[in-house]
Scaffold this active site. Sequence first.
Site, PDB file in Angstrom:
ATOM      1  N   ASP A  99      -4.271  35.422 -42.895  1.00  0.00           N
ATOM      2  CA  ASP A  99      -2.891  34.915 -42.801  1.00  0.00           C
ATOM      3  C   ASP A  99      -2.503  34.255 -44.120  1.00  0.00           C
ATOM      4  O   ASP A  99      -1.391  34.435 -44.624  1.00  0.00           O
ATOM      5  CB  ASP A  99      -2.759  33.876 -41.670  1.00  0.00           C
ATOM      6  CG  ASP A  99      -2.372  34.504 -40.335  1.00  0.00           C
ATOM      7  OD1 ASP A  99      -2.762  35.667 -40.085  1.00  0.00           O
ATOM      8  OD2 ASP A  99      -1.680  33.828 -39.535  1.00  0.00           O
TER       9      ASP A  99
ATOM     10  N   ASP B  12      -9.905  35.460 -39.963  1.00  0.00           N
ATOM     11  CA  ASP B  12      -8.615  35.316 -39.279  1.00  0.00           C
ATOM     12  C   ASP B  12      -7.710  34.395 -40.087  1.00  0.00           C
ATOM     13  O   ASP B  12      -6.555  34.714 -40.364  1.00  0.00           O
ATOM     14  CB  ASP B  12      -8.851  34.744 -37.874  1.00  0.00           C
ATOM     15  CG  ASP B  12      -7.559  34.534 -37.111  1.00  0.00           C
ATOM     16  OD1 ASP B  12      -6.704  35.441 -37.129  1.00  0.00           O
ATOM     17  OD2 ASP B  12      -7.394  33.466 -36.493  1.00  0.00           O
TER      18      ASP B  12
ATOM     19  N   TYR C 186     -15.694  33.594 -31.736  1.00  0.00           N
ATOM     20  CA  TYR C 186     -14.769  34.330 -30.866  1.00  0.00           C
ATOM     21  C   TYR C 186     -15.456  34.839 -29.602  1.00  0.00           C
ATOM     22  O   TYR C 186     -14.834  34.925 -28.550  1.00  0.00           O
ATOM     23  CB  TYR C 186     -14.200  35.551 -31.608  1.00  0.00           C
ATOM     24  CG  TYR C 186     -12.927  35.298 -32.366  1.00  0.00           C
ATOM     25  CD1 TYR C 186     -12.905  34.385 -33.420  1.00  0.00           C
ATOM     26  CD2 TYR C 186     -11.759  35.980 -32.056  1.00  0.00           C
ATOM     27  CE1 TYR C 186     -11.741  34.163 -34.139  1.00  0.00           C
ATOM     28  CE2 TYR C 186     -10.593  35.764 -32.771  1.00  0.00           C
ATOM     29  CZ  TYR C 186     -10.581  34.865 -33.806  1.00  0.00           C
ATOM     30  OH  TYR C 186      -9.438  34.657 -34.495  1.00  0.00           O
TER      31      TYR C 186
ATOM     32  N   LYS D  86     -19.655  28.841 -44.722  1.00  0.00           N
ATOM     33  CA  LYS D  86     -19.672  27.376 -44.747  1.00  0.00           C
ATOM     34  C   LYS D  86     -21.128  26.944 -44.644  1.00  0.00           C
ATOM     35  O   LYS D  86     -21.536  26.178 -43.759  1.00  0.00           O
ATOM     36  CB  LYS D  86     -18.802  26.839 -43.596  1.00  0.00           C
ATOM     37  CG  LYS D  86     -18.576  25.350 -43.592  1.00  0.00           C
ATOM     38  CD  LYS D  86     -17.648  24.849 -44.696  1.00  0.00           C
ATOM     39  CE  LYS D  86     -17.582  23.324 -44.682  1.00  0.00           C
ATOM     40  NZ  LYS D  86     -16.848  22.779 -45.861  1.00  0.00           N
TER      41      LYS D  86
ATOM     42  N   ASP E 230     -13.607  26.483 -47.442  1.00  0.00           N
ATOM     43  CA  ASP E 230     -12.547  25.555 -47.879  1.00  0.00           C
ATOM     44  C   ASP E 230     -12.179  25.813 -49.331  1.00  0.00           C
ATOM     45  O   ASP E 230     -11.007  25.874 -49.702  1.00  0.00           O
ATOM     46  CB  ASP E 230     -12.959  24.088 -47.631  1.00  0.00           C
ATOM     47  CG  ASP E 230     -14.337  23.728 -48.169  1.00  0.00           C
ATOM     48  OD1 ASP E 230     -15.118  24.636 -48.531  1.00  0.00           O
ATOM     49  OD2 ASP E 230     -14.647  22.521 -48.227  1.00  0.00           O
TER      50      ASP E 230
HETATM   51  C1  IPM Z   1      -5.454  38.535 -35.521  1.00  0.00           C
HETATM   52  C2  IPM Z   1      -4.928  37.677 -34.393  1.00  0.00           C
HETATM   53  C3  IPM Z   1      -5.936  37.716 -33.248  1.00  0.00           C
HETATM   54  C4  IPM Z   1      -7.221  37.090 -33.755  1.00  0.00           C
HETATM   55  C5  IPM Z   1      -5.454  37.039 -31.949  1.00  0.00           C
HETATM   56  C6  IPM Z   1      -4.168  37.646 -31.439  1.00  0.00           C
HETATM   57  C7  IPM Z   1      -6.500  37.072 -30.871  1.00  0.00           C
HETATM   58  O1  IPM Z   1      -4.667  36.403 -34.841  1.00  0.00           O
HETATM   59  O2  IPM Z   1      -5.679  39.730 -35.306  1.00  0.00           O
HETATM   60  O3  IPM Z   1      -5.611  38.012 -36.627  1.00  0.00           O
HETATM   61  O4  IPM Z   1      -7.390  35.860 -33.727  1.00  0.00           O
HETATM   62  O5  IPM Z   1      -8.069  37.844 -34.196  1.00  0.00           O
HETATM   63 MG    MG Z   2      -4.844  36.152 -36.970  1.00  0.00          MG
END
Ligand code: IPM
Ligand code: MG
Length: 347
Positions: free
Chosen positions: A246, A242, A136, A186, A218
């Site tokens: 999700d 990240d 990042y 990884k 993975d």
């Molecule tokens: C998160 C989001 C952010 C990230 C984006 C909006 C930059 O996806 O907070 O998970 O990738 O960290």
């Molecule tokens: Mg995110």
Amino acid sequence: MLVALLPGDGIGPEVIAEAVRVLDTLEIGGLVFEEAPVGGAAFKAVGHPLPEATLDLAKRADAILFGAVGDPDCDALERHLRPEQAILGLRAELGLYANLRPAATIPALADASALRADIAGNIDLMIVRELNGDVYFGEKGMRATDAGLRQGYDIMSYDEGEVRRIAKTGFETARARRGRLCSVDKANVLETSQLWRDVVTEISADYPDIELSHLYVDNAAMQLVKDPGQFDTIVTGNLFGDILSDLASMCTGSIGMLPSASLDEGGKGLYEPIHGSAPDIAGQGIANPLATILSAAMMLRYSLGLGDAAARIEKAVEVALAAGLRTADLGGKATTREAGDAVIAAL
Ligand code: IPM
Ligand code: MG
């Protein structure tokens, strides 16, 4: 106690409004809010996604409640002017290196999980994501290859100090939970990950009471879908965290449910739902505000020393869901406002 409100883009303002109503209901003495634009909204207002005044407010505040950033109108801007730079800038400028992303089964939402009920029924995990380094924040750019082809590049790196710092957060977090830490990397391919694994293993000597395991990312993704109940605390880098957070959110029900805390070394924090600005449903009043309301609860607990008030909010969300509250993401028809009302009623 000054709380900076940074609603941002898309559904950000709608969900922040409900979190503020919930906080107001608690009538916490001495809590003061100050709002500032961020993301695409700030770019449109003053030409920068993270204006000086907004950054200044964030620095002055005891805690920050953040909505979301991201606006399709801004996709063609140079990268440093895009809405996402606001949240990345805040994380970097404030040294918010430890991102806590809890995911736990909510019994009332068993039917909302993307997984079978027998698999999703016993999730109670915490992802500790490093937030100040990795690919990042490495050097990045566009260049031409010798053959004249366009090439994009982003450098991934961690130094041992960065890994040590987040590893300690991981071990401490596991100690306050069920005593098991899974480090995700990884290391079979990446040098960055090999260093990560070496340093986490070294630090484990200071935490003999914590059971440490390692997984490749993975495999971790596969295990999260196969048997998410096996995890207690997961510690991982910025990019893997990240993605896995999700994934974990959909195991428990909806991405509209998951809060997060991003903490500096002194316990100051920024609190935000893990979902984005959802431009497709922005302005319709149908977004789920619960992740933001639960983020406000985390803020009370981690930055303002109000653990009891935090627990009251969390309980109220549970009660509201058990009573049938369902926004569209959960297969229901409740509006954002009605969801806020339901939590307030439960309080
Ligand atoms: C998160 C989001 C952010 C990230 C984006 C909006 C930059 O996806 O907070 O998970 O990738 O960290
Ligand atoms: Mg995110």
